[in-house]
Design a protein around this motif. Structure first.
Motif, PDB file in Angstrom:
ATOM      1  N   GLY A 133       0.817  -1.208   0.000  1.00  8.18           N
ATOM      2  CA  GLY A 133       0.000   0.000   0.000  1.00  8.18           C
ATOM      3  C   GLY A 133       0.852   1.261   0.000  1.00  8.18           C
ATOM      4  N   SER A 134       1.910   1.277   0.863  1.00  9.89           N
ATOM      5  CA  SER A 134       2.777   2.467   0.921  1.00  9.89           C
ATOM      6  C   SER A 134       3.528   2.681  -0.388  1.00  9.89           C
ATOM      7  N   LEU A 135       3.915   1.607  -1.034  1.00 13.42           N
ATOM      8  CA  LEU A 135       4.689   1.717  -2.265  1.00 13.42           C
ATOM      9  C   LEU A 135       3.832   2.105  -3.465  1.00 13.42           C
ATOM     10  N   SER A 136       2.520   1.761  -3.416  1.00  9.33           N
ATOM     11  CA  SER A 136       1.705   1.923  -4.629  1.00  9.33           C
ATOM     12  C   SER A 136       0.789   3.141  -4.614  1.00  9.33           C
ATOM     13  N   TRP A 137       0.419   3.630  -3.425  1.00 12.10           N
ATOM     14  CA  TRP A 137      -0.615   4.666  -3.455  1.00 12.10           C
ATOM     15  C   TRP A 137      -0.188   5.967  -4.154  1.00 12.10           C
ATOM     16  N   PRO A 138       1.087   6.451  -4.049  1.00 13.97           N
ATOM     17  CA  PRO A 138       1.426   7.668  -4.809  1.00 13.97           C
ATOM     18  C   PRO A 138       1.383   7.442  -6.324  1.00 13.97           C
ATOM     19  N   ALA A 139       1.894   6.277  -6.770  1.00 12.48           N
ATOM     20  CA  ALA A 139       1.913   6.012  -8.216  1.00 12.48           C
ATOM     21  C   ALA A 139       0.496   5.875  -8.767  1.00 12.48           C
ATOM     22  N   ILE A 140      -0.397   5.196  -8.030  1.00 11.34           N
ATOM     23  CA  ILE A 140      -1.774   5.041  -8.508  1.00 11.34           C
ATOM     24  C   ILE A 140      -2.478   6.388  -8.567  1.00 11.34           C
ATOM     25  N   ALA A 141      -2.193   7.253  -7.561  1.00 12.66           N
ATOM     26  CA  ALA A 141      -2.807   8.588  -7.577  1.00 12.66           C
ATOM     27  C   ALA A 141      -2.318   9.396  -8.783  1.00 12.66           C
ATOM     28  N   GLY A 148     -12.945   6.327 -14.992  1.00 12.06           N
ATOM     29  CA  GLY A 148     -11.833   5.424 -14.707  1.00 12.06           C
ATOM     30  C   GLY A 148     -10.729   6.087 -13.916  1.00 12.06           C
ATOM     31  N   HIS A 149     -10.342   7.331 -14.312  1.00  8.36           N
ATOM     32  CA  HIS A 149      -9.304   8.038 -13.572  1.00  8.36           C
ATOM     33  C   HIS A 149      -9.764   8.380 -12.165  1.00  8.36           C
ATOM     34  N   LEU A 150     -11.055   8.646 -12.016  1.00 11.74           N
ATOM     35  CA  LEU A 150     -11.581   8.907 -10.670  1.00 11.74           C
ATOM     36  C   LEU A 150     -11.454   7.667  -9.774  1.00 11.74           C
ATOM     37  N   LEU A 151     -11.713   6.510 -10.369  1.00  6.52           N
ATOM     38  CA  LEU A 151     -11.573   5.273  -9.601  1.00  6.52           C
ATOM     39  C   LEU A 151     -10.125   5.028  -9.165  1.00  6.52           C
ATOM     40  N   MET A 152      -9.149   5.556  -9.949  1.00  5.72           N
ATOM     41  CA  MET A 152      -7.759   5.408  -9.541  1.00  5.72           C
ATOM     42  C   MET A 152      -7.510   6.146  -8.227  1.00  5.72           C
ATOM     43  N   PHE A 153      -8.158   7.312  -8.056  1.00  2.00           N
ATOM     44  CA  PHE A 153      -8.028   8.033  -6.789  1.00  2.00           C
ATOM     45  C   PHE A 153      -8.649   7.225  -5.625  1.00  2.00           C
ATOM     46  N   VAL A 154      -9.740   6.546  -5.937  1.00  4.00           N
ATOM     47  CA  VAL A 154     -10.375   5.711  -4.889  1.00  4.00           C
ATOM     48  C   VAL A 154      -9.435   4.579  -4.471  1.00  4.00           C
ATOM     49  N   VAL A 155      -8.839   3.916  -5.457  1.00  4.72           N
ATOM     50  CA  VAL A 155      -7.899   2.833  -5.165  1.00  4.72           C
ATOM     51  C   VAL A 155      -6.689   3.371  -4.400  1.00  4.72           C
ATOM     52  N   SER A 156      -6.183   4.540  -4.800  1.00  3.63           N
ATOM     53  CA  SER A 156      -5.035   5.137  -4.118  1.00  3.63           C
ATOM     54  C   SER A 156      -5.373   5.439  -2.653  1.00  3.63           C
ATOM     55  N   ALA A 157      -6.588   5.944  -2.409  1.00  2.00           N
ATOM     56  CA  ALA A 157      -6.991   6.227  -1.027  1.00  2.00           C
ATOM     57  C   ALA A 157      -7.077   4.940  -0.203  1.00  2.00           C
ATOM     58  N   ALA A 158      -7.581   3.876  -0.840  1.00  2.00           N
ATOM     59  CA  ALA A 158      -7.646   2.602  -0.136  1.00  2.00           C
ATOM     60  C   ALA A 158      -6.256   2.089   0.206  1.00  2.00           C
ATOM     61  N   CYS A 159      -5.296   2.213  -0.723  1.00  2.00           N
ATOM     62  CA  CYS A 159      -3.923   1.780  -0.446  1.00  2.00           C
ATOM     63  C   CYS A 159      -3.298   2.615   0.656  1.00  2.00           C
ATOM     64  N   VAL A 166      -1.869  19.059  -9.987  1.00  2.00           N
ATOM     65  CA  VAL A 166      -2.461  18.035  -9.117  1.00  2.00           C
ATOM     66  C   VAL A 166      -1.415  16.994  -8.746  1.00  2.00           C
ATOM     67  N   GLY A 167      -0.598  16.578  -9.716  1.00  2.00           N
ATOM     68  CA  GLY A 167       0.442  15.592  -9.446  1.00  2.00           C
ATOM     69  C   GLY A 167       1.461  16.099  -8.448  1.00  2.00           C
ATOM     70  N   ALA A 168       1.858  17.370  -8.645  1.00  2.00           N
ATOM     71  CA  ALA A 168       2.817  17.949  -7.697  1.00  2.00           C
ATOM     72  C   ALA A 168       2.226  18.009  -6.291  1.00  2.00           C
ATOM     73  N   LEU A 169       0.939  18.347  -6.208  1.00  2.00           N
ATOM     74  CA  LEU A 169       0.279  18.375  -4.891  1.00  2.00           C
ATOM     75  C   LEU A 169       0.278  16.993  -4.238  1.00  2.00           C
ATOM     76  N   ILE A 170      -0.014  15.956  -5.049  1.00  2.00           N
ATOM     77  CA  ILE A 170      -0.027  14.584  -4.516  1.00  2.00           C
ATOM     78  C   ILE A 170       1.358  14.186  -4.028  1.00  2.00           C
ATOM     79  N   LEU A 171       2.386  14.477  -4.874  1.00  2.00           N
ATOM     80  CA  LEU A 171       3.746  14.130  -4.475  1.00  2.00           C
ATOM     81  C   LEU A 171       4.188  14.932  -3.256  1.00  2.00           C
ATOM     82  N   GLY A 172       3.721  16.192  -3.128  1.00  2.00           N
ATOM     83  CA  GLY A 172       4.045  16.973  -1.941  1.00  2.00           C
ATOM     84  C   GLY A 172       3.450  16.367  -0.678  1.00  2.00           C
ATOM     85  N   ILE A 173       2.189  15.904  -0.781  1.00  2.00           N
ATOM     86  CA  ILE A 173       1.568  15.238   0.384  1.00  2.00           C
ATOM     87  C   ILE A 173       2.354  13.992   0.754  1.00  2.00           C
ATOM     88  N   ALA A 174       2.742  13.206  -0.274  1.00  2.00           N
ATOM     89  CA  ALA A 174       3.524  11.994   0.003  1.00  2.00           C
ATOM     90  C   ALA A 174       4.853  12.338   0.663  1.00  2.00           C
TER      91      ALA A 174
END
Length: 580
Positions: free
Chosen positions: A87-95, A111-122, A167-175
């Protein structure tokens, strides 16, 4: 059947059934994921216009998820670690894969929205499964850092639009913030760990200095090693172990100052015991063992051995001389005693000497002290046996007219037992002789008195048909008396007297019945004369004969014939009454 019907067995069976169902479902989902990956990859393999590289990411995720599904069946510690790491290894990449939601429309956007759901679950899985200890937190940070690197690589290689880049930069910043928090923050016990390290270093330095001075601190060193193993993980437990080590050091130092004085006190007592009992070795051996332990640095063991030596020495000082005197006195007391009754005393004396040889002088004193009491008790038994023997001799001397051969032999046996010290046996034999001789004398007196009244006894069967049998029984009594078998004669006389008494009782009853029948016949005979029934009448003659036969049988002592004749007469008298 009882085991299968028990509640625990049924619970285990139900758990196994549910696990089987979950395992089957996980296997089915894994096959479905593999099939989906194959279905998604198949067009790229057969159509050159579709880039295979663009589809490798989703296919890899599907295959990895099919492998991790089995860890959900039995989520033990290893499985939880694998799931958290994945989960820790995959959630940033899936997001990052889902940031194209701003540049797509329709079903692709879903489909892309579901990727955010999967990333949140990871992300939730990683934070849930990798938590608790500091090691788990650091591991989670490292795995998230790996996921951050993968997400950054995907973002840079996909040439996204400006909105997607933001959005990607924001996600990577949170990570990145989560990585920094996991790697460098969250350790609430950091100050305590540092303080524990300083305390441990100071205590180890003190132990080394004291050991250099010759003080043995093996226990404290072992406690410090244990504290070092657990203290950085659990500072509170580490401080507790260090407190024990410090207490042990203080106790050892205090004992090192007192051990010399303790040894001197114990040595004085051991020397005093050695003067009293030169053959006693245990106190000195304990002192030597204590010296060896002191030289090796084991002060506690040395103190224990010194105190043991003092205890043994005090036992010797207090009881050795008294035990020796008591054993000597008891030995003189039983030296002249022989026989089986006194054998126990010699064995007790031997046990006392053995206990003294083993330096257990208190036990030896206790055993030796009981010997005089046993001797006194056996003296009372001896006096009682002698008195019983004298009484048996006197009874034998006074018993004229008895056959004393058997009792003389038994009296000799009693005398022999008495001389051998077997007092209980001698007294038993003597008392038996007295009882039997007195019983024989009583029997002799009874028989002699009865024989002096021989004529009176003979009158009781005089005129009876079986008089000879009675005479024969009386002769048997007389013959037994002549043989001096008085007990046998008394038994024969008792049976004879009892039979005569029974005969007298039966004879009295028959006499009363005969008198009654004779009176009735006399009265009936007058009535028969008046009624004209003469003596020549058959029934009257038969009745007359029956009454006469009864009288003759009674006079001869034939009671059975008397009763039969009376019964016949009664029946005939009844018939004659009916004829009147």
């Amino acid at each position: 059947m009882d085991n299968l019907d028990s509640p625990s067995a049924r619970i285990d069976a139900e758990i196994a059934l549910q696990k089987g169902k979950v395992s089957s479902l996980a296997l089915l989902c894994a096959f479905a994921s593999i099939a989906s990956a194959a279905w998604y990859m198949w067009p790229a393999l057969n159509n050159e216009s579709i880039a295979i590289f663009n589809r490798l990411g989703p296919v890899g995720l599907l295959l990895a998820s099919s492998l991790l599904l089995q860890d959900f069946v039995e989520p033990d510690a290893r499985a939880r670690g694998r799931l958290g790491a994945a989960g820790s290894l995959s959630w940033p990449a899936i997001a990052i894969l889902g940031i194209d939601i701003f540049s797509t429309q329709g079903t692709e956007q879903i489909g892309h929205l579901l990727m955010f759901v999967v990333s949140a679950a990871c992300l939730y899985t990683s934070r849930e499964y990798l938590r608790g200890s500091l090691d788990a937190q650091r591991f989670r940070g490292i795995m998230t850092l790996g996921g951050l690197t993968i997400g950054g690589a995907i973002l840079l290689s996909s040439n996204p639009e400006q909105n997607s880049i933001i959005v990607g930069a924001l996600i990577l910043g949170i990570a990145g913030l989560l990585v920094m928090k996991d790697l460098f923050g969250g350790d609430l016990d950091r100050a305590e760990r540092k303080r524990f390290g300083r305390t441990l270093d100071a205590l180890e330095t003190r132990i080394l200095n004291l050991q250099a001075q010759g003080v043995s601190l093996d226990q404290a060193s072992s406690l410090c090693r244990n504290a070092s193993d657990v203290g950085y993980k659990d500072p509170e437990l580490g401080f507790s172990i260090l407190a024990q080590a410090e207490e042990d050091i203080e106790r050892t130092l205090a004992l090192a100052e007192d051990i010399t004085e303790i040894r001197q006190v114990c040595a004085d007592t051991v020397e005093q015991a050695s003067d009293i009992a030169p053959t006693a070795k245990k106190p000195q051996r304990s002192m030597d063992a204590g010296d060896r332990e002191r030289d090796l640095g084991s002060l506690r063991e040395a103190e224990m051995l010194y105190r043991r030596a003092k205890k043994l020495a005090l036992n010797i000082v207090e009881h050795w001389a008294t035990a020796e005197e008591q054993i000597a006195e008891s030995s003189k007391l039983i030296s002249s005693l022989e026989g089986s009754q006194h054998q126990q005393l010699h064995e007790l004396l031997l046990q006392a000497k053995e206990a003294l040889a083993k330096e257990d002088c208190l036990l030896a004193l206790e055993i030796a002290t009981t010997i005089p009491d046993h001797v006194a008790n056996l003296g009372e038994a001896s006096e009682g046996a002698q008195e019983a023997y004298k009484e048996a001799v006197e009874v034998m001397e006074e018993s004229e007219g008895l056959d004393l051969k058997l009792w003389n032999k038994r009296l000799e046996d009693a005398k022999q037992h008495l001389e051998q010290g077997e007092f209980s046996l001698a007294r038993g034999v003597s008392d038996g002789i007295v009882r039997e001789v007195r019983k024989e004398r009583e029997a002799m007196g009874d028989v002699q008195r009865a024989l002096r009244q021989k004529k009176t006894i003979q009158k009781r069967w005089e005129g009876h048909v079986d008089a000879e049998a009675w005479e024969e029984r009386l002769k048997d009594v007389n013959a037994a008396a002549k043989r001096k078998s008085w007990s046998h004669a008394a038994a024969l006389l008792d049976r004879l007297t009892a039979d005569l008494d029974a005969l007298d009782v039966a004879s009295g009853d028959a006499n009363e019945l005969l008198t009654y029948v004779q009176d009735e016949w006399t009265a009936l005979r007058k009535k028969l004369e008046a009624a004209g029934i003469k003596a020549i009448d058959g029934e009257r003659a038969a009745c007359e004969k029956a009454v006469g036969n009864a009288d003759v049988a009674f006079s001869e002592g034939r009671l059975e014939d008397t009763l039969n004749a009376l019964g016949e007469a009664d029946g005939l008298m009844e018939k004659l009454r009916r004829r009147i």
